[in-house]
Design a protein around this motif. Sequence first.
Motif, short mmCIF file in Angstrom:
data_model
loop_
_atom_site.label_atom_id
_atom_site.label_comp_id
_atom_site.label_asym_id
_atom_site.label_seq_id
_atom_site.Cartn_x
_atom_site.Cartn_y
_atom_site.Cartn_z
N ASN A 75 98.14 7.77 -5.91
CA ASN A 75 98.11 6.47 -5.25
C ASN A 75 98.90 6.59 -3.95
OD1 ASN A 75 97.59 3.78 -4.77
ND2 ASN A 75 98.97 2.99 -6.33
N GLY A 115 100.38 4.23 -0.36
CA GLY A 115 100.59 3.01 0.38
C GLY A 115 101.19 3.39 1.72
N ALA A 161 93.67 7.96 4.06
CA ALA A 161 93.85 7.22 2.80
C ALA A 161 92.59 7.22 1.95
CB ALA A 161 94.30 5.79 3.10
N SER A 196 94.18 -2.37 2.67
CA SER A 196 93.94 -1.95 1.28
C SER A 196 94.99 -0.98 0.77
CB SER A 196 92.56 -1.30 1.17
OG SER A 196 91.55 -2.19 1.53
N TYR A 197 95.92 -0.58 1.63
CA TYR A 197 96.94 0.41 1.27
C TYR A 197 98.35 -0.10 1.57
CZ TYR A 197 92.74 3.23 1.22
OH TYR A 197 91.47 3.70 0.95
#
Length: 132
Positions: A45, A47, A64, A10-11
């Motif tokens: 945000n 990643g 995260a 999800s990241y």
Amino acid sequence: MLAAAVELASYPRLARPSATGDARSQTCGATISLDVHMDAGQVSNIGMLVKACAVGQAAAAIFARHAIGRSAAELDAAHLAILRWLEGTDVLPEWPDLSLIATARAFPARHGAMLLPWKAALATLSTAPASG
């Protein structure tokens, strides 16, 4: 722990992050590359690319889950609290879901993997602009 590790999908890495940083565990060789977007001095945000054991992957997912909305100072304080806990303080640090990897505390060879996302965040946020 394994369910948390699966969340890393999800990241994915961010296309144009505000900043990027890397960290490597000295004890096990696990690595993480962390991308962040910042807005008003807070993480907006993230990643990442994580190459680690299940403990390191779960730690990254736990990080995260709860890093959005936090400032560099908050992440630094969390890192220090987790480090003190790993060194023997009996109080579990106030980071949601950290209990999912708490059993790994008994294995010093896993401590580097447990700290990895916070170390990457500190490296990343030390060069990130206040917004972006």
